[in-house]
Design an enzyme around this catalytic site. Sequence first.
Site, PDB file in Angstrom:
ATOM      1  N   ILE A   1      78.515 -21.196 -40.122  1.00 56.93           N
ATOM      2  CA  ILE A   1      79.544 -22.699 -39.743  1.00 56.93           C
ATOM      3  C   ILE A   1      80.893 -22.114 -39.166  1.00 56.93           C
ATOM      4  O   ILE A   1      81.385 -22.720 -38.465  1.00 56.93           O
ATOM      5  CB  ILE A   1      79.837 -23.208 -41.110  1.00 56.93           C
ATOM      6  CG1 ILE A   1      78.550 -23.835 -41.419  1.00 56.93           C
ATOM      7  CG2 ILE A   1      80.751 -24.475 -40.916  1.00 56.93           C
ATOM      8  CD1 ILE A   1      78.475 -24.572 -42.978  1.00 56.93           C
TER       9      ILE A   1
ATOM     10  N   ASP B   1      87.588 -31.430 -47.049  1.00 52.11           N
ATOM     11  CA  ASP B   1      86.427 -32.357 -47.131  1.00 52.11           C
ATOM     12  C   ASP B   1      85.807 -32.033 -48.364  1.00 52.11           C
ATOM     13  O   ASP B   1      84.954 -32.795 -48.845  1.00 52.11           O
ATOM     14  CB  ASP B   1      85.496 -31.766 -45.910  1.00 52.11           C
ATOM     15  CG  ASP B   1      83.838 -32.386 -45.814  1.00 52.11           C
ATOM     16  OD1 ASP B   1      84.152 -33.821 -45.866  1.00 52.11           O
ATOM     17  OD2 ASP B   1      83.071 -32.133 -46.007  1.00 52.11           O
TER      18      ASP B   1
ATOM     19  N   ALA C   1      84.511 -25.708 -46.779  1.00 51.53           N
ATOM     20  CA  ALA C   1      83.453 -24.909 -47.411  1.00 51.53           C
ATOM     21  C   ALA C   1      83.314 -25.404 -48.828  1.00 51.53           C
ATOM     22  O   ALA C   1      82.164 -26.324 -49.313  1.00 51.53           O
ATOM     23  CB  ALA C   1      83.839 -23.626 -47.533  1.00 51.53           C
ATOM     24  N   ARG C   2      84.026 -25.234 -49.943  1.00 54.98           N
ATOM     25  CA  ARG C   2      84.003 -25.883 -51.244  1.00 54.98           C
ATOM     26  C   ARG C   2      85.344 -25.698 -51.986  1.00 54.98           C
ATOM     27  O   ARG C   2      86.400 -24.798 -51.597  1.00 54.98           O
ATOM     28  CB  ARG C   2      83.370 -24.687 -52.152  1.00 54.98           C
ATOM     29  CG  ARG C   2      81.561 -24.899 -51.723  1.00 54.98           C
ATOM     30  CD  ARG C   2      81.034 -26.004 -52.328  1.00 54.98           C
ATOM     31  NE  ARG C   2      79.644 -26.312 -52.081  1.00 54.98           N
ATOM     32  CZ  ARG C   2      78.727 -26.949 -51.104  1.00 54.98           C
ATOM     33  NH1 ARG C   2      79.794 -27.394 -50.085  1.00 54.98           N
ATOM     34  NH2 ARG C   2      77.648 -26.787 -50.944  1.00 54.98           N
TER      35      ARG C   2
ATOM     36  N   GLY D   1      80.377 -33.075 -44.660  1.00 57.29           N
ATOM     37  CA  GLY D   1      80.051 -32.049 -43.749  1.00 57.29           C
ATOM     38  C   GLY D   1      78.716 -32.252 -43.085  1.00 57.29           C
ATOM     39  O   GLY D   1      78.658 -32.221 -41.691  1.00 57.29           O
ATOM     40  N   SER D   2      77.719 -32.441 -43.803  1.00 53.75           N
ATOM     41  CA  SER D   2      76.348 -32.584 -43.408  1.00 53.75           C
ATOM     42  C   SER D   2      75.870 -33.797 -42.934  1.00 53.75           C
ATOM     43  O   SER D   2      74.651 -34.296 -42.986  1.00 53.75           O
ATOM     44  CB  SER D   2      75.387 -31.737 -44.173  1.00 53.75           C
ATOM     45  OG  SER D   2      75.252 -32.490 -45.393  1.00 53.75           O
TER      46      SER D   2
ATOM     47  N   GLU E   1      84.604 -32.697 -57.612  1.00 58.14           N
ATOM     48  CA  GLU E   1      84.595 -33.996 -56.800  1.00 58.14           C
ATOM     49  C   GLU E   1      83.519 -34.878 -57.764  1.00 58.14           C
ATOM     50  O   GLU E   1      82.861 -34.454 -58.659  1.00 58.14           O
ATOM     51  CB  GLU E   1      83.492 -33.548 -55.651  1.00 58.14           C
ATOM     52  CG  GLU E   1      84.252 -32.714 -54.712  1.00 58.14           C
ATOM     53  CD  GLU E   1      83.153 -32.346 -53.678  1.00 58.14           C
ATOM     54  OE1 GLU E   1      82.194 -32.961 -53.613  1.00 58.14           O
ATOM     55  OE2 GLU E   1      83.778 -31.343 -52.786  1.00 58.14           O
TER      56      GLU E   1
ATOM     57  N   HIS F   1      83.718 -35.193 -48.458  1.00 57.41           N
ATOM     58  CA  HIS F   1      82.446 -34.060 -48.491  1.00 57.41           C
ATOM     59  C   HIS F   1      81.273 -34.990 -47.461  1.00 57.41           C
ATOM     60  O   HIS F   1      80.187 -35.121 -47.999  1.00 57.41           O
ATOM     61  CB  HIS F   1      81.796 -34.057 -49.785  1.00 57.41           C
ATOM     62  CG  HIS F   1      81.084 -32.913 -49.921  1.00 57.41           C
ATOM     63  ND1 HIS F   1      81.047 -31.923 -50.977  1.00 57.41           N
ATOM     64  CD2 HIS F   1      80.340 -32.116 -48.971  1.00 57.41           C
ATOM     65  CE1 HIS F   1      80.143 -30.833 -50.736  1.00 57.41           C
ATOM     66  NE2 HIS F   1      79.856 -30.853 -49.413  1.00 57.41           N
TER      67      HIS F   1
HETATM   68  P1  NAP Z   1      77.099 -18.136 -44.182  1.00 57.09           P
HETATM   69  O1  NAP Z   1      76.426 -17.868 -42.700  1.00 57.09           O
HETATM   70  O2  NAP Z   1      76.211 -17.316 -45.470  1.00 57.09           O
HETATM   71  O3  NAP Z   1      78.505 -17.673 -44.117  1.00 57.09           O
HETATM   72  C1  NAP Z   1      79.293 -17.253 -45.095  1.00 57.09           C
HETATM   73  C2  NAP Z   1      80.517 -16.293 -44.584  1.00 57.09           C
HETATM   74  O4  NAP Z   1      81.344 -16.122 -45.559  1.00 57.09           O
HETATM   75  C3  NAP Z   1      80.125 -14.957 -44.096  1.00 57.09           C
HETATM   76  O5  NAP Z   1      80.505 -14.610 -42.884  1.00 57.09           O
HETATM   77  C4  NAP Z   1      80.322 -13.997 -45.130  1.00 57.09           C
HETATM   78  O6  NAP Z   1      80.666 -12.816 -44.375  1.00 57.09           O
HETATM   79  C5  NAP Z   1      81.631 -14.558 -45.595  1.00 57.09           C
HETATM   80  N1  NAP Z   1      81.971 -14.447 -47.013  1.00 57.09           N
HETATM   81  C6  NAP Z   1      81.042 -14.399 -48.035  1.00 57.09           C
HETATM   82  N2  NAP Z   1      81.969 -13.804 -49.037  1.00 57.09           N
HETATM   83  C7  NAP Z   1      83.098 -13.451 -48.831  1.00 57.09           C
HETATM   84  C8  NAP Z   1      84.240 -13.205 -49.405  1.00 57.09           C
HETATM   85  N3  NAP Z   1      84.157 -12.811 -50.745  1.00 57.09           N
HETATM   86  N4  NAP Z   1      85.332 -13.107 -48.855  1.00 57.09           N
HETATM   87  C9  NAP Z   1      85.134 -12.969 -47.414  1.00 57.09           C
HETATM   88  N5  NAP Z   1      84.148 -13.688 -46.721  1.00 57.09           N
HETATM   89  C10 NAP Z   1      83.292 -13.788 -47.278  1.00 57.09           C
HETATM   90  O7  NAP Z   1      77.201 -19.451 -44.475  1.00 57.09           O
HETATM   91  P2  NAP Z   1      77.316 -20.932 -43.936  1.00 57.09           P
HETATM   92  O8  NAP Z   1      76.039 -21.281 -43.482  1.00 57.09           O
HETATM   93  O9  NAP Z   1      78.536 -20.725 -42.788  1.00 57.09           O
HETATM   94  O10 NAP Z   1      78.036 -21.857 -44.882  1.00 57.09           O
HETATM   95  C11 NAP Z   1      79.273 -21.559 -45.733  1.00 57.09           C
HETATM   96  C12 NAP Z   1      79.795 -22.472 -46.754  1.00 57.09           C
HETATM   97  O11 NAP Z   1      79.877 -23.863 -46.107  1.00 57.09           O
HETATM   98  C13 NAP Z   1      78.499 -22.736 -47.824  1.00 57.09           C
HETATM   99  O12 NAP Z   1      78.189 -21.571 -48.982  1.00 57.09           O
HETATM  100  C14 NAP Z   1      78.905 -24.003 -48.281  1.00 57.09           C
HETATM  101  O13 NAP Z   1      79.503 -23.765 -49.499  1.00 57.09           O
HETATM  102  C15 NAP Z   1      79.741 -24.773 -47.325  1.00 57.09           C
HETATM  103  N6  NAP Z   1      79.086 -26.008 -46.853  1.00 57.09           N
HETATM  104  C16 NAP Z   1      79.855 -27.197 -46.864  1.00 57.09           C
HETATM  105  C17 NAP Z   1      79.336 -28.336 -46.337  1.00 57.09           C
HETATM  106  C18 NAP Z   1      80.116 -29.453 -46.475  1.00 57.09           C
HETATM  107  O14 NAP Z   1      79.479 -30.829 -46.462  1.00 57.09           O
HETATM  108  N7  NAP Z   1      81.540 -29.729 -46.218  1.00 57.09           N
HETATM  109  C19 NAP Z   1      78.236 -28.285 -45.646  1.00 57.09           C
HETATM  110  C20 NAP Z   1      77.657 -27.076 -45.431  1.00 57.09           C
HETATM  111  C21 NAP Z   1      78.031 -25.948 -46.125  1.00 57.09           C
HETATM  112  P3  NAP Z   1      80.476 -11.416 -45.332  1.00 57.09           P
HETATM  113  O15 NAP Z   1      79.300 -11.535 -46.146  1.00 57.09           O
HETATM  114  O16 NAP Z   1      80.478 -10.220 -44.469  1.00 57.09           O
HETATM  115  O17 NAP Z   1      81.781 -11.304 -46.425  1.00 57.09           O
END
Ligand code: NAP
Length: 317
Positions: A156, A260, A235-236, A285-286, A265, A283
Amino acid sequence: MKKILVTRKLLQSNEERLKTLYDVKLNSNDELYSQKKLIELSEGCDGILSALTDKLDEDTINKLPKSVKILSNFAVGFGNIDIEAAKKRNIVVTNTPEVLTDATAEIGILLILGACRRASEGIEGAKASNWKWSADYLIGKQLTGTRLGILGMGRIGKKIAKIAKSLGMVIHYHNRSKLNPDKEDGATYHKDLKSLLSVSDVLSVCCPASKETINLINKETLEYLPKGAVVTNVARGDIVDDEALIDALDRRKVYAVGLDVYKGEPNLNSGYLKHKSAFILPHLGSATKETRTAMANLAINNLEEFFKTGNCKNKIN
Ligand code: NAP
């Protein structure tokens, strides 16, 4: 035929598909099940198609019937599930990556635009018909040339970066690991969160909620932002300390927020409501038909793959 509990109402085409594959317990009233009811309803089930509104904590997981072998979560995030507890019980947990990236990034961009360009105040004024155009009416922050800090440059985060770059923003990011230069697409890596914050005119929180990231944006870290920064979170809610962010808005350390997602929530800290500069969404996002359909199909594919092979490429534990 395998028996599946589906905890939330899905789009009709997805429920029709489920009915052809499984003996399925649907939730036609879309009731938010208590943990007790979820445990009772899962009696005799082989799997659960769960949603982010289900709190599958250690106690709940330990009380699930032995027949339950998989929790197929209808989300990419899995902060609602105690992954370790599921592992100890030999229950596989799966998620729905990729298919919701574009829709969520669109909302991530909307949060940035809405907060920077004072959309909440604008909507209020337009609805009340009490606004008067003037050269300085609702002047906001222009994105062109502004530095965007992305906390969590994953699927994302990268899509948000791509769109923001096309709007003229300059991209910086922090992950625990640096991306290969081809994946960075010109963005500048910050090994340290504080270093990222210090260059973030606009911050976009895109990392998962985890033990490491809970309240990562807090009283101390907010101080590293430039004065008048904008903070957005797609994100969350758990990643942000609300009291600290509201205090930063009160002090005008933070100019505006775009949110969001929230702790607890659907309730949100009422401190945000007193700020006209808070651009807030429920919320979303999707929330597009294409994406919700694709997410449910992937959650079903995850069940299918697991029941056929005993494994699943979207397994997270
Ligand atoms: P992703 O591809 O797994 O990306 C997560 C990123 O966060 C990675 O680049 C990871 O890199 C980094 N990260 C993880 N832990 C970290 C830490 N402790 N410190 C710094 N960076 C960190 O996940 P995604 O698909 O993009 O989704 C991300 C999040 O968006 C989901 O987990 C979900 O909670 C949220 N989301 C929200 C909605 C909504 O409706 N608003 C919809 C979908 C998803 P490294 O591992 O190198 O640290």
